[in-house]
Write a protein that holds these residues in place. Structure first.
Motif, PDB file in Angstrom:
ATOM      1  N   LEU A   1      37.204  38.702  29.117  1.00  0.00           N
ATOM      2  CA  LEU A   1      38.368  38.811  29.992  1.00  0.00           C
ATOM      3  C   LEU A   1      39.458  37.875  29.518  1.00  0.00           C
ATOM      4  CD1 LEU A   1      36.561  38.734  33.477  1.00  0.00           C
ATOM      5  CD2 LEU A   1      37.256  40.753  32.175  1.00  0.00           C
ATOM      6  N   ASP A   2      40.692  38.253  29.817  1.00  0.00           N
ATOM      7  CA  ASP A   2      41.798  37.346  29.531  1.00  0.00           C
ATOM      8  C   ASP A   2      41.705  36.132  30.447  1.00  0.00           C
ATOM      9  OD1 ASP A   2      42.765  39.043  27.629  1.00  0.00           O
ATOM     10  OD2 ASP A   2      44.190  40.039  28.970  1.00  0.00           O
ATOM     11  N   LYS A   3      42.010  34.951  29.915  1.00  0.00           N
ATOM     12  CA  LYS A   3      41.946  33.735  30.726  1.00  0.00           C
ATOM     13  C   LYS A   3      42.964  33.751  31.855  1.00  0.00           C
ATOM     14  CE  LYS A   3      39.971  30.651  27.241  1.00  0.00           C
ATOM     15  NZ  LYS A   3      40.159  29.409  26.439  1.00  0.00           N
ATOM     16  N   GLN A   4      44.014  34.533  31.678  1.00  0.00           N
ATOM     17  CA  GLN A   4      45.019  34.621  32.740  1.00  0.00           C
ATOM     18  C   GLN A   4      44.517  35.476  33.909  1.00  0.00           C
ATOM     19  OE1 GLN A   4      48.560  36.109  30.899  1.00  0.00           O
ATOM     20  NE2 GLN A   4      49.013  34.201  29.826  1.00  0.00           N
ATOM     21  N   GLN A   5      43.467  36.234  33.701  1.00  0.00           N
ATOM     22  CA  GLN A   5      42.918  37.072  34.763  1.00  0.00           C
ATOM     23  C   GLN A   5      41.919  36.264  35.592  1.00  0.00           C
ATOM     24  OE1 GLN A   5      41.415  40.186  32.127  1.00  0.00           O
ATOM     25  NE2 GLN A   5      42.943  41.611  32.960  1.00  0.00           N
ATOM     26  N   ASP A   6      41.799  36.614  36.857  1.00  0.00           N
ATOM     27  CA  ASP A   6      40.860  35.983  37.769  1.00  0.00           C
ATOM     28  C   ASP A   6      39.536  36.726  37.708  1.00  0.00           C
ATOM     29  OD1 ASP A   6      39.456  34.762  39.751  1.00  0.00           O
ATOM     30  OD2 ASP A   6      40.811  35.331  41.383  1.00  0.00           O
ATOM     31  N   PRO A   7      38.474  36.113  37.151  1.00  0.00           N
ATOM     32  CA  PRO A   7      37.194  36.825  37.025  1.00  0.00           C
ATOM     33  C   PRO A   7      36.658  37.305  38.353  1.00  0.00           C
ATOM     34  CG  PRO A   7      37.183  34.809  35.718  1.00  0.00           C
ATOM     35  CD  PRO A   7      38.405  34.757  36.560  1.00  0.00           C
ATOM     36  N   LEU A   8      36.789  36.446  39.408  1.00  0.00           N
ATOM     37  CA  LEU A   8      36.287  36.840  40.725  1.00  0.00           C
ATOM     38  C   LEU A   8      36.977  38.105  41.224  1.00  0.00           C
ATOM     39  CD1 LEU A   8      35.787  33.541  42.762  1.00  0.00           C
ATOM     40  CD2 LEU A   8      34.099  35.320  42.325  1.00  0.00           C
ATOM     41  N   ALA A   9      38.311  38.157  41.077  1.00  0.00           N
ATOM     42  CA  ALA A   9      39.067  39.316  41.560  1.00  0.00           C
ATOM     43  C   ALA A   9      38.699  40.579  40.786  1.00  0.00           C
ATOM     44  CB  ALA A   9      40.565  39.044  41.448  1.00  0.00           C
ATOM     45  N   LEU A  10      38.533  40.436  39.467  1.00  0.00           N
ATOM     46  CA  LEU A  10      38.191  41.601  38.656  1.00  0.00           C
ATOM     47  C   LEU A  10      36.803  42.123  38.987  1.00  0.00           C
ATOM     48  CD1 LEU A  10      39.631  40.600  35.158  1.00  0.00           C
ATOM     49  CD2 LEU A  10      40.457  42.394  36.674  1.00  0.00           C
ATOM     50  N   MET A  11      35.825  41.209  39.139  1.00  0.00           N
ATOM     51  CA  MET A  11      34.478  41.644  39.449  1.00  0.00           C
ATOM     52  C   MET A  11      34.376  42.203  40.862  1.00  0.00           C
ATOM     53  SD  MET A  11      32.739  41.348  36.717  1.00  0.00           S
ATOM     54  CE  MET A  11      34.273  41.730  35.828  1.00  0.00           C
ATOM     55  N   GLU A  12      35.179  41.657  41.761  1.00  0.00           N
ATOM     56  CA  GLU A  12      35.198  42.204  43.116  1.00  0.00           C
ATOM     57  C   GLU A  12      35.749  43.624  43.118  1.00  0.00           C
ATOM     58  OE1 GLU A  12      34.643  42.193  47.306  1.00  0.00           O
ATOM     59  OE2 GLU A  12      33.775  41.092  45.615  1.00  0.00           O
ATOM     60  N   LYS A  13      36.766  43.850  42.317  1.00  0.00           N
ATOM     61  CA  LYS A  13      37.309  45.214  42.179  1.00  0.00           C
ATOM     62  C   LYS A  13      36.261  46.141  41.593  1.00  0.00           C
ATOM     63  CE  LYS A  13      40.980  47.848  39.893  1.00  0.00           C
ATOM     64  NZ  LYS A  13      42.131  47.802  38.986  1.00  0.00           N
ATOM     65  N   LEU A  14      35.528  45.650  40.597  1.00  0.00           N
ATOM     66  CA  LEU A  14      34.467  46.455  40.000  1.00  0.00           C
ATOM     67  C   LEU A  14      33.387  46.768  41.035  1.00  0.00           C
ATOM     68  CD1 LEU A  14      33.099  47.742  37.523  1.00  0.00           C
ATOM     69  CD2 LEU A  14      32.133  45.484  36.996  1.00  0.00           C
ATOM     70  N   ARG A  15      33.050  45.781  41.897  1.00  0.00           N
ATOM     71  CA  ARG A  15      32.036  45.999  42.934  1.00  0.00           C
ATOM     72  C   ARG A  15      32.449  47.143  43.850  1.00  0.00           C
ATOM     73  NH1 ARG A  15      31.121  44.778  48.073  1.00  0.00           N
ATOM     74  NH2 ARG A  15      33.098  43.661  48.274  1.00  0.00           N
ATOM     75  N   HIS A  16      33.714  47.160  44.265  1.00  0.00           N
ATOM     76  CA  HIS A  16      34.203  48.243  45.121  1.00  0.00           C
ATOM     77  C   HIS A  16      34.110  49.596  44.399  1.00  0.00           C
ATOM     78  CE1 HIS A  16      35.731  46.307  48.774  1.00  0.00           C
ATOM     79  NE2 HIS A  16      36.031  45.250  47.998  1.00  0.00           N
ATOM     80  N   GLN A  17      34.466  49.635  43.095  1.00  0.00           N
ATOM     81  CA  GLN A  17      34.434  50.888  42.350  1.00  0.00           C
ATOM     82  C   GLN A  17      33.017  51.437  42.223  1.00  0.00           C
ATOM     83  OE1 GLN A  17      36.398  49.307  38.881  1.00  0.00           O
ATOM     84  NE2 GLN A  17      38.324  50.400  39.344  1.00  0.00           N
ATOM     85  N   VAL A  18      32.021  50.527  42.219  1.00  0.00           N
ATOM     86  CA  VAL A  18      30.629  50.967  42.073  1.00  0.00           C
ATOM     87  C   VAL A  18      30.046  51.410  43.414  1.00  0.00           C
ATOM     88  CG1 VAL A  18      28.300  50.231  41.461  1.00  0.00           C
ATOM     89  CG2 VAL A  18      30.236  49.573  40.023  1.00  0.00           C
ATOM     90  N   THR A  19      30.385  50.729  44.490  1.00  0.00           N
ATOM     91  CA  THR A  19      29.683  50.949  45.772  1.00  0.00           C
ATOM     92  C   THR A  19      30.445  51.816  46.749  1.00  0.00           C
ATOM     93  OG1 THR A  19      30.654  48.918  46.703  1.00  0.00           O
ATOM     94  CG2 THR A  19      28.531  48.728  45.564  1.00  0.00           C
ATOM     95  N   ASN A  20      31.740  52.036  46.550  1.00  0.00           N
ATOM     96  CA  ASN A  20      32.531  52.750  47.564  1.00  0.00           C
ATOM     97  C   ASN A  20      32.102  54.207  47.716  1.00  0.00           C
ATOM     98  OD1 ASN A  20      34.006  50.624  48.445  1.00  0.00           O
ATOM     99  ND2 ASN A  20      35.958  51.241  47.533  1.00  0.00           N
TER     100      ASN A  20
END
Length: 570
Positions: free
Chosen positions: A476-495
């Motif tokens: 991941l880019d250091k400018q990106q927030d890992p928590l926010a990106l993984m949380e978005k991924l969690r929603h994409q998997v479970t929604n």
């Protein structure tokens, strides 16, 4: 070495051996292919010369046929040499049937003559081929006096007009060269291309003594053919590789030439030196060198292979052209790019290299197929040893192996990027498995892996650690927030629920992540991520957490609890 790398190594070896073999074959056959290309180029040049000569012969054949047919008509009594009106009508019909025929003539023993031509005696017509008028000239002889009469027929209106010209001081037609030659040889003769007309256009005449049905001399019949149109024959004959083609007489005067020589002046009664010097130096060099070495007089070609004309080398051919048993003797000159310029890759391949390539490539293709067949079982064993058979994600051992490789390459990672490892498991999965059976659970596990592979950052590694526990490795880019990106991924998997034969199933997912640091081991990274996962689930499930195992601090959730994150099974 994994099977893919093994295949690449073996294929590379086969390709290398093929390239070496092809290079050796190319080197060994270079001279042979070059000779073949030279022979093909020479053969093409000679074939073009043959065609030009044949078209020239065919250009003159109609006039010759008309002359011999007319001679037979005199011998059969169908034509009477004493009937001018009958002859005039016949001559006009012959001119209409042959657009290249310039005139027909009959000169009798007493010096009288009948001539029908396409132009007037005062040369007022700019182009005899374009004129609508046929002019008849009759010379009558009575004793020592001669009477000259002209008759003009307008082909368009069919109108005629007649007049006499007492001032016409035309020479006795019996003094004309074609008459004298035909009388002396008592056979068909051809004239020089420039010997009769002085209007700057090459005209050749064929003359034949004719007789009455009783075998008496009826005079000499002649047809004149304008050779200006022969240029069009050469143009239509010349192939795409022909650069120049020119036909010249024994005195070096141009009879016809290829119109591919765009800059050549449109004049025919000119020597080749003055006509083509500004436009075709290769042709001039061919002419000079052929004359210097001597053009073969027995019909054989004089081939000049190298005409060095700056960047484009030329090859040329000079041939003495004999037509109608040698009655006509001209010289044909043709030039084209040198054979090395014509021997392109396509020509070489078509003349032998393609066969060599096929011969070498066939074993190579078979070797490649053999490699695929031999390595297929190895590839299958490797896949089964490194891949989870249910979900097609990497198994735990392979995931840890790839994690170690990524950690080892951490120093080569761009400064603006970071390596993140995530451990996750499914919330509510055991309930689905217990109530709806393993088939429903298997569907959910496969769906989770497909969604992770689809929505995770590119080049991410997805592994199944066991049961409903998975791991993810991504950059991941250091400018990106890992928590926010993984949380978005969690929603994409479970929604999206997962349907099965027993119903539609919803589930949750708790994720623990950690950033890989220099000096880390694979075990340490997974331990930190697992610590964030386990301690996060004690706080609240279906969230993404980030923590460091050795700080002793509680994990940090990505967001607060929201009502939409509740999950249930149906």
């Amino acid at each position: 070495m994994n099977p893919t790398s093994l295949r690449l190594v073996l294929v590379s070896l086969v390709v290398l051996l093929q390239l070496i073999s092809l290079t050796v074959v190319s080197f060994l056959t270079k001279e042979q292919l070059g000779n073949q290309a030279q022979l093909e180029a020479t053969s093409t040049l000679k074939a073009q010369a043959d065609e030009v000569v044949e078209k020239t012969r065919l250009f003159l054949v109609p006039a010759l046929s008309q002359l011999t047919s007319a001679g037979q008509l005199f011998a059969d009594g169908m034509l009477d040499s004493r009937k001018d009106q009958q002859l005039s009508t016949f001559f006009r019909s012959q001119l209409r049937s042959n657009p290249w025929l310039k005139g027909m003539y009959l000169v009798r023993e007493d010096g009288s003559m009948l001539r029908v031509g396409r132009f007037s005696d005062d040369r007022q017509a700019n182009s005899w081929l374009d004129t609508d008028f046929l002019i008849s000239k009759k010379i009558r002889v009575e004793g020592d006096s001669r009477q000259i009469e002209y008759e003009e027929l307008n082909e368009r209106t069919n109108e005629t007009r007649s007049w006499q010209n007492p001032a016409d001081n035309s020479e006795d037609p019996r003094q004309l060269h074609w008459y004298q030659n035909a009388r002396a040889q008592q056979r068909l003769v051809w004239s020089d291309a420039f010997s009769y007309y002085d209007n700057g256009q090459p005209v050749i005449s064929a003359s034949l003594p004719v007789r009455t049905p009783k075998g008496l001399d009826a005079g000499v019949l002649s047809v004149a053919v304008d050779l200006h149109e022969l240029t069009q024959f050469i143009e239509r004959t010349s192939g795409p590789d022909i650069n120049s083609a020119v036909m010249i007489d024994a005195n070096g005067r141009v009879i016809a030439y290829s119109s591919t020589m765009k800059n050549a002046p449109h004049q025919a009664m000119s020597d080749i030196e003055s006509m083509f010097r500004p436009s075709d130096e290769a042709l001039l060099e061919l002419y000079a060198r052929a004359n210097a070495t001597g053009i073969s007089s027995d019909g054989r070609d004089t081939l000049i292979e190298h005409l060095d004309m700056g960047e484009i080398a030329q090859m040329g051919l000079a041939r003495t052209v004999y037509l109608f048993g040698g009655a006509i003797r001209w010289t044909l000159l043709i030039t084209q790019p040198h054979w090395t310029k014509l021997a392109t890759t396509d020509n070489i391949l078509s003349s032998g290299m393609r066969l060599a390539t096929i011969i070498i490539a066939a074993p190579g293709i078979m070797a490649l197929l053999l490699i695929l067949a031999i390595t297929a079982p190895i590839y299958g064993l490797h896949r089964r040893a490194t891949t989870d058979q249910l979900t097609r994600a990497f198994n735990r051992d392979e995931f840890e192996n790839r994690l170690r490789n990524r950690i080892g390459d951490l120093h080569s990672l761009p400064k603006d990027q970071q390596l993140v490892s995530v451990v996750l498991d499914l919330d509510g999965f055991k309930s689905i498995n217990d109530h709806y059976g393993h088939p429903a659970g298997d569907l959910i596990l496969r769906a989770v892996v497909k969604r992770l592979q689809k929505h995770a950052p590119s080049d991410s590694v997805v592994g199944r650690l066991g049961g409903d526990e998975f791991a993810l490795l991504c950059c991941l880019d250091k400018q990106q927030d890992p928590l926010a990106l993984m949380e978005k991924l969690r929603h994409q998997v479970t929604n999206a629920p997962v349907p099965s034969g027993n119903g539609i199933h919803t589930f949750g997912m708790t994720m623990g992540l950690t950033v890989v640091r220099p000096g880390d081991t694979a075990e340490a990274v997974l331990k930190r991520a697992d610590f964030a996962l386990v301690n996060g689930k004690l706080t609240e499930k279906n969230r993404t957490y980030d923590t460091v195992a050795d700080t002793g601090k509680a994990p940090t959730p990505a967001v607060r609890h929201t009502e939409s994150d509740h999950y249930a099974t149906a």
